[in-house]
Design a protein around this motif. Structure first.
Motif, PDB file in Angstrom:
ATOM      1  N   ASP A  18       0.821  -1.214   0.000  1.00 27.36           N
ATOM      2  CA  ASP A  18       0.000   0.000   0.000  1.00 27.36           C
ATOM      3  C   ASP A  18       0.857   1.267   0.000  1.00 27.36           C
ATOM      4  N   MET A  19       2.011   1.212   0.694  1.00 29.00           N
ATOM      5  CA  MET A  19       2.891   2.375   0.758  1.00 29.00           C
ATOM      6  C   MET A  19       3.768   2.501  -0.481  1.00 29.00           C
ATOM      7  N   GLY A  20       3.884   1.426  -1.257  1.00 24.05           N
ATOM      8  CA  GLY A  20       4.755   1.437  -2.424  1.00 24.05           C
ATOM      9  C   GLY A  20       6.217   1.435  -2.036  1.00 24.05           C
ATOM     10  N   THR A  21       6.547   0.737  -0.968  1.00 30.18           N
ATOM     11  CA  THR A  21       7.919   0.685  -0.473  1.00 30.18           C
ATOM     12  C   THR A  21       8.314  -0.761  -0.205  1.00 30.18           C
ATOM     13  N   ASP A  22       9.518  -0.950   0.314  1.00 31.65           N
ATOM     14  CA  ASP A  22       9.959  -2.314   0.607  1.00 31.65           C
ATOM     15  C   ASP A  22       9.490  -2.754   1.995  1.00 31.65           C
ATOM     16  N   LYS A  23       9.597  -4.051   2.244  1.00 27.14           N
ATOM     17  CA  LYS A  23       9.108  -4.614   3.497  1.00 27.14           C
ATOM     18  C   LYS A  23       9.903  -4.131   4.704  1.00 27.14           C
ATOM     19  N   LYS A  24      11.192  -3.857   4.502  1.00 30.06           N
ATOM     20  CA  LYS A  24      12.032  -3.380   5.605  1.00 30.06           C
ATOM     21  C   LYS A  24      11.552  -2.025   6.109  1.00 30.06           C
ATOM     22  N   SER A  25      11.222  -1.121   5.193  1.00 32.50           N
ATOM     23  CA  SER A  25      10.719   0.202   5.576  1.00 32.50           C
ATOM     24  C   SER A  25       9.340   0.095   6.228  1.00 32.50           C
ATOM     25  N   ALA A  26       8.497  -0.777   5.688  1.00 36.97           N
ATOM     26  CA  ALA A  26       7.162  -0.961   6.260  1.00 36.97           C
ATOM     27  C   ALA A  26       7.255  -1.554   7.656  1.00 36.97           C
ATOM     28  N   SER A  27       8.165  -2.496   7.850  1.00 35.43           N
ATOM     29  CA  SER A  27       8.352  -3.100   9.167  1.00 35.43           C
ATOM     30  C   SER A  27       8.859  -2.066  10.163  1.00 35.43           C
ATOM     31  N   ALA A  28       9.776  -1.218   9.741  1.00 31.08           N
ATOM     32  CA  ALA A  28      10.303  -0.161  10.610  1.00 31.08           C
ATOM     33  C   ALA A  28       9.193   0.826  10.985  1.00 31.08           C
ATOM     34  N   ALA A  29       8.333   1.165  10.021  1.00 33.06           N
ATOM     35  CA  ALA A  29       7.222   2.087  10.295  1.00 33.06           C
ATOM     36  C   ALA A  29       6.240   1.461  11.287  1.00 33.06           C
ATOM     37  N   LEU A  30       5.936   0.180  11.103  1.00 31.85           N
ATOM     38  CA  LEU A  30       5.017  -0.513  12.008  1.00 31.85           C
ATOM     39  C   LEU A  30       5.608  -0.596  13.407  1.00 31.85           C
ATOM     40  N   ASP A  31       6.890  -0.953  13.517  1.00 35.83           N
ATOM     41  CA  ASP A  31       7.546  -1.045  14.822  1.00 35.83           C
ATOM     42  C   ASP A  31       7.588   0.311  15.522  1.00 35.83           C
ATOM     43  N   ALA A  32       7.833   1.377  14.759  1.00 39.05           N
ATOM     44  CA  ALA A  32       7.863   2.721  15.332  1.00 39.05           C
ATOM     45  C   ALA A  32       6.483   3.114  15.855  1.00 39.05           C
ATOM     46  N   MET A  33       5.450   2.770  15.102  1.00 37.76           N
ATOM     47  CA  MET A  33       4.086   3.097  15.514  1.00 37.76           C
ATOM     48  C   MET A  33       3.696   2.329  16.781  1.00 37.76           C
TER      49      MET A  33
END
Length: 96
Positions: A18-33
């Protein structure tokens, strides 16, 4: 209708798509949230996720509880519990 809940791996993959990015960035965003929500709620605050709901901490007073195995009454100390109020928009989309 009983389906398995989405795992963290599946959530990260869907978020990355959905973000149009890689899984590493999405995982970092989820962990930060998750870290931000945990820090805020454990400090006594509340977090509102627009369209999802409000996560907050509530204090429960000292009370008497019953041991179901023995029937014995036990005094339980006051504690805190995390609650979530679901947003009307999410309720409506599920029921509508």
């Amino acid at each position: 209708m009983a389906t398995k809940p989405m795992t963290k791996t599946q959530l990260v993959a869907a978020l990355a798509e959905d973000m149009g990015t890689d899984k590493k960035s999405a995982s970092a965003a989820l962990d930060a949230m998750v870290g931000l929500i945990t820090r805020e709620v454990s400090g006594g605050g509340a977090v509102t996720l627009p369209g999802v709901g409000k996560i907050y901490c509530r204090e429960r007073p000292e009370r008497m509880v019953r041991n179901p195995a023995t029937g014995e009454q036990i005094k339980k100390d006051a504690d805190k519990v995390v609650k979530m109020t679901i947003a009307k928009a999410l309720k409506d989309s599920v029921n509508g």
